[in-house]
Design an enzyme around this catalytic site. Structure first.
Site, PDB file in Angstrom:
ATOM      1  N   TRP B 322     -13.816  -9.088  26.394  1.00 17.48           N
ATOM      2  CA  TRP B 322     -13.844 -10.476  26.874  1.00 17.48           C
ATOM      3  C   TRP B 322     -14.943 -11.257  26.158  1.00 17.48           C
ATOM      4  O   TRP B 322     -14.798 -12.450  25.855  1.00 17.48           O
ATOM      5  CB  TRP B 322     -14.099 -10.496  28.389  1.00 17.48           C
ATOM      6  CG  TRP B 322     -14.259 -11.880  28.950  1.00 17.48           C
ATOM      7  CD1 TRP B 322     -13.274 -12.722  29.366  1.00 17.48           C
ATOM      8  CD2 TRP B 322     -15.487 -12.596  29.149  1.00 17.48           C
ATOM      9  NE1 TRP B 322     -13.803 -13.904  29.809  1.00 17.48           N
ATOM     10  CE2 TRP B 322     -15.166 -13.855  29.682  1.00 17.48           C
ATOM     11  CE3 TRP B 322     -16.832 -12.294  28.920  1.00 17.48           C
ATOM     12  CZ2 TRP B 322     -16.127 -14.812  30.011  1.00 17.48           C
ATOM     13  CZ3 TRP B 322     -17.795 -13.245  29.234  1.00 17.48           C
ATOM     14  CH2 TRP B 322     -17.432 -14.484  29.775  1.00 17.48           C
ATOM     15  N   HIS B 323     -16.056 -10.576  25.855  1.00 18.81           N
ATOM     16  CA  HIS B 323     -17.176 -11.272  25.226  1.00 18.81           C
ATOM     17  C   HIS B 323     -16.878 -11.694  23.793  1.00 18.81           C
ATOM     18  O   HIS B 323     -17.468 -12.655  23.297  1.00 18.81           O
ATOM     19  CB  HIS B 323     -18.426 -10.390  25.241  1.00 18.81           C
ATOM     20  CG  HIS B 323     -19.135 -10.415  26.557  1.00 18.81           C
ATOM     21  ND1 HIS B 323     -18.794  -9.566  27.580  1.00 18.81           N
ATOM     22  CD2 HIS B 323     -20.134 -11.191  27.036  1.00 18.81           C
ATOM     23  CE1 HIS B 323     -19.567  -9.823  28.626  1.00 18.81           C
ATOM     24  NE2 HIS B 323     -20.386 -10.805  28.334  1.00 18.81           N
ATOM     25  N   GLY B 324     -16.009 -10.978  23.121  1.00 19.27           N
ATOM     26  CA  GLY B 324     -15.724 -11.381  21.749  1.00 19.27           C
ATOM     27  C   GLY B 324     -14.685 -10.496  21.106  1.00 19.27           C
ATOM     28  O   GLY B 324     -14.530  -9.330  21.465  1.00 19.27           O
ATOM     29  N   PHE B 521     -18.616 -17.150  23.928  1.00 23.75           N
ATOM     30  CA  PHE B 521     -17.761 -16.128  24.549  1.00 23.75           C
ATOM     31  C   PHE B 521     -16.538 -16.719  25.245  1.00 23.75           C
ATOM     32  O   PHE B 521     -16.432 -17.828  25.529  1.00 23.75           O
ATOM     33  CB  PHE B 521     -18.553 -15.290  25.543  1.00 23.75           C
ATOM     34  CG  PHE B 521     -19.737 -14.624  24.916  1.00 23.75           C
ATOM     35  CD1 PHE B 521     -19.634 -14.057  23.655  1.00 23.75           C
ATOM     36  CD2 PHE B 521     -20.957 -14.594  25.551  1.00 23.75           C
ATOM     37  CE1 PHE B 521     -20.732 -13.462  23.056  1.00 23.75           C
ATOM     38  CE2 PHE B 521     -22.057 -13.994  24.959  1.00 23.75           C
ATOM     39  CZ  PHE B 521     -21.933 -13.439  23.718  1.00 23.75           C
TER      40      PHE B 521
END
Lengths: 360, 521
Positions: B322-324, B521
């Site tokens: 989800w962050h990247g 993000f």
């Protein structure tokens, strides 16, 4: 007991007072001479330039004193019988015809160094304007082109001689630039009043004595003096402490980021305007030359982003030189100039011994 | 437009507050809501007006699907809603990543233009998925479109969270009192905002100059010394902390100015005594989302230890992703999944052998914080690195000094006398601990790291300081029972002086706008 209204008022009031105090100190002591020239009544940049042209060993240049662009503009106007004028950034400060390690001797017997801090595209136009309008024009103008200089607005300090810039631009574009577009208020001057670094520099000025113009004693250029020295040709000898420190300071691989940002390295619009500038100067009987000063060897190690920019800009400059039919001297690559790693002050400022290997 | 910009603080915010106040005073509740939505969309569009359409379409689509689900709890409609949301996120955030990986695996040459990630898409997508799922389970009330719009777009939390839940936000928007500014809200909100601003522009941005060059050097194959690699890793650890903590404070403070209380998102995570506790304190609303909408639906801890560890690992891998869109983020998620699993296993083991009865809890507290902190720092390296090679270079420096002799300061050699020779034989050199010069001014950097460690481990946080004003939802469970009399904020002259001084310094440091790390993000 909470008094929220009173609290809000106090925060607003006290924050404003704190910022006002900071801004006042920055304004009053104005270490870079941005807001006023009060201390220069008896020591104007013009007087400094006059004394400099007559000096034997150069003049002392104390920290937080004259604005370098003021002095260089006057030098551009007043230096006569000069072979070459060099315009550029601090990268060309060591280009000189009056020191042991002379520069560009193949093309210049005498030089006026018009390099300024963060010198960039707008400085080329502004100082060219002063030179083209002189009676005794230099034979050659050398443009010290840094990797960021073929683009607009990479530095704001050219605003110091904004009139000269706009006048030259009007000539080149044959368009009258409206006064109101020249006089757009620059918020950065206001914001600078509360810049923490500017404030600290201003604090350092509190209680200091009035500036005087002092001739430098005879000294060894490779060692320097406690104070920075400007030589009679406008080139600069760093402070002895800086010269000593440069011998031990490690230069990081890839250098330190300064004005170089990958992705937008030059502007074709700026290059087109530069092309017009060169043609205009040539029409006026002034030769033009491009100079690239080297970056330290560590900047060229591995595949770092700075190296990529240097390669890209150098290729574009060589193409430009070929289109304009003018000489392109030097290279950003120190090995192409025959410079050794100890011939640098830092990652992007070569010493005179290195620069003297170009066109000599 | 960034919270830490002059235009936001001195132009946008005062205009929005005054407009809100002016409209609210006349009792026009719905117009006040509309004003805030318009301001929020303007705030979002300032970055790139082209993506305004995207967020509006997303809002209309989800509200329509929500309406359909209210009438008919159909799994098909829910699936459609979730697929479209994830599809949108997948396209903008992960398409380039997948194409690149397919090309690598198949030696193919599929070309896809670089897709620009719309700001906040990860946040508003998750917020709306929770809404759809809860409508399906009949956990929502009939919401008004205007209120729903504000729930998604409310500018204090739009860009980088907290990931708010409709249950905690919409009731606040529907209150009659919403739309009327109160001095108490402005006083509390502005104080929290100012402290957050200080954390961002003074602390985070100034330690960043020691972190960024080290990570860049690692990407460029520079042989880092052990001290440089650890210095860079620690500097980033604090940069991210103060950046995210500062952002969270600013979001909470801004919302409070409008009378809205946001959920707690950040609560001194480096004070955690275990990695499980760390995730209860770091990005709390994301952890909550992953727990409620991924981990528990996967089965949670219901089917024994093995299933629990498997579910934990899946949840954390997804959390990382989800962050990247990059393998470094996936591996970072996996590292935390592993850490949490080990933590659970350790807890089960100590419980079984009865270690807790022998005072081991005290030992766990003493060493737990240190071990947790070191584990988090090690994982942040993977999180920050732009490539696996860069991360490996950092680790090689941190743990093996890149296979080189360990450098000591040159001034130490004459001081050590004969011992210096012995140390040389043991593999030490005297080239300087920060030999490559990439850590910046090393003395300044080390001093900053030391003071920042003191702050994150021992000082009370912003919300503790303002606890009497109930600054965030969910704060109560963190507050220590014993009553602390000192350092409790009061709306009096002394605290006005302190906050004003902090505000002045923070405003001075907003010279160059720097984005919040969580914006990406």
């Amino acid at each position: 007991m909470n008094n929220y209204e009173g609290y809000l008022f106090k925060i607003l009031f006290l924050t404003s007072v704190f910022l006002l105090i900071v801004a006042s100190i920055s304004y009053i002591y104005d270490p870079a001479g941005i807001y006023h020239n009060s201390f220069k009544k008896h020591n104007s940049p013009s007087m400094y330039a006059d004394r400099l042209l007559k000096s034997r060993n150069g003049l002392l240049w104390p920290e937080y004193s004259w604005n370098r662009r003021d002095v260089k503009k006057i030098l551009a106007k007043k230096s006569n019988n000069i072979d070459c004028a060099i315009i550029g950034s601090s990268h060309v400060y060591q280009v000189s015809s009056v020191r042991k390690n002379k520069s560009l001797t193949n093309i210049c017997e005498s030089i006026t160094n018009l390099g300024v801090d963060g010198g960039t595209f707008e400085d080329f136009l502004a100082l060219s304007y002063e030179l083209i309008n002189k009676k005794q024009k230099p034979n050659t103008i050398v443009f010290g082109i840094t990797p960021w200089a073929l683009d607009f607005y990479r530095d704001k300090r050219w605003g110091r001689y904004g009139d000269s810039y706009y006048s030259m631009k009007e000539i080149l574009t044959e368009n009258k630039i409206e006064q109101n577009s020249k006089d757009v208020f620059d918020w950065s001057y206001l914001v600078n009043l509360i810049n923490p670094l500017y404030f600290l520099q201003s604090i350092e000025q509190v209680g200091k004595k009035e500036l005087k113009i002092n001739e430098a004693p005879v000294f060894e250029h490779s060692i320097g003096l406690d104070t920075l020295v400007m030589l009679a040709d406008g080139s600069i000898i760093s402070r002895s402490k800086s010269i000593t420190n440069s011998k031990t300071t490690r230069i990081p691989v890839g250098g330190t980021v300064y004005k170089i940002r990958p992705g937008s390295v030059y502007s074709e619009v700026a290059i087109a305007l530069f092309t017009k500038l060169v043609r205009k100067l040539n029409e006026s009987g002034i030769n033009t030359v491009i100079l690239m000063t080297p970056y330290h060897h560590n900047v060229w190690l591995n595949n770092n982003p700075t190296k990529k920019v240097l390669l890209e800009v150098e290729a574009r400059i060589r193409k430009l030189g070929s289109v304009l039919g003018i000489d392109v001297l030097g290279s950003y690559n120190p090995e192409k100039n025959g410079c050794s790693p100890d011939e640098f002050f830092d990652h992007m400022h070569a010493k005179d011994s290195c620069l003297s290997k170009i066109a000599n | 437009m960034l919270f830490n910009s002059y235009i936001f603080i001195f132009v946008f915010l005062p205009i929005v507050l005054l407009g809100f106040h002016f409209i609210g005073q006349r009792g026009s509740h719905r117009i006040a809501i509309s004003w805030l939505i318009a301001a929020s969309l303007f705030f979002y569009g300032w970055w790139n007006p082209a993506y305004l359409g995207l967020i509006l379409v997303s809002i209309i689509f989800n509200f329509t699907i929500g309406g359909l689900l209210e009438k008919n709890s159909s799994k098909l409609i829910l699936a459609l809603g979730i697929i479209v949301n994830l599809g949108l996120l997948g396209y903008f955030k992960y398409a380039n990543f997948f194409v690149n990986n397919i090309n690598v695996l198949t030696n193919g040459n599929i070309h896809l233009e670089q897709i620009i990630l719309p700001l906040a898409i990860s946040f508003f997508t998750f917020q709306q998925i929770t809404y759809l799922v809860d409508v399906y389970y009949r956990l929502t009330k009939n919401y008004d479109f205007l209120h729903y719009c504000l729930f998604v777009t409310f500018f204090p939390q739009l860009i980088a969270g907290p990931i708010v839940h409709h249950k905690e936000m919409l009731p606040q928007f529907t209150r009659d009192i919403f739309g009327k500014l109160k001095a108490s809200h402005l006083a509390v909100g502005s104080s929290i905002f100012i402290l957050g601003l200080f954390k961002k522009v003074v602390l985070a941005d100034n330690i960043a100059i020691h972190a960024t060059p080290v990570f860049e050097a690692a990407e460029n194959d520079v042989v880092l010394t052990m001290f440089e690699a650890w210095g860079g890793a620690l500097a980033y650890t604090f940069q991210l902390y103060f950046d995210f903590s500062g952002y969270s404070d600013m979001a909470i403070g801004l919302a409070r100015m409008f009378g809205v209380v946001l959920p707690l998102n950040f609560y001194s995570p480096y004070k955690a005594n275990s990695i499980i506790e760390f995730w209860r304190r770091w990005h709390i609303t994301l952890s909550r989302f992953l727990r409620d909408y991924v981990y528990i639906p996967l089965g949670g801890n219901r089917n024994g230890h093995v299933h629990r560890y498997k579910n934990l690992m899946i949840t954390m891998l997804l959390g990382g992703f989800w962050h990247g869109a990059g393998w470094t983020f996936v591996i970072w998620g996996g590292m935390h999944g592993l850490f949490i699993s080990i933590n659970h296993a350790w807890n089960a083991f100590t419980k079984r052998i009865g270690a807790r009865r022998f005072g081991a809890q005290l030992v766990a507290k003493i060493f737990g914080r240190l071990i947790t902190f070191v584990a988090v720092v090690i994982a942040w390296v993977m999180f920050r690195a732009e490539s696996l090679a860069g991360a490996m270079n950092m680790y090689s420096g941190m743990f093996f000094n890149n296979g080189k002799a360990i450098p000591l300061p040159s001034w130490l050699e004459p001081m050590l006398g004969d011992v210096s020779g012995a140390l040389k034989m043991l593999g030490f050199t005297y080239h300087g601990m920060f030999y490559n010069g990439v850590f910046g001014n090393s003395n300044q950097g080390v001093i900053m790291l030391f003071f920042m460690l003191l702050i994150v481990w021992f000082s009370p946080n912003t919300l503790d300081w303002l606890k009497d004003e109930k600054p965030a939802l969910g704060l109560d469970k963190f507050l220590v029972k014993r009553e602390r009399k000192f350092l409790v904020w009061k709306a009096n002259g002394l605290y006005a002086l302190i906050v004003a001084a902090i505000a002045a310094v923070a405003i001075m440091y907003i010279q160059q706008e720097s984005e919040f790390l969580y914006f990406q993000f």
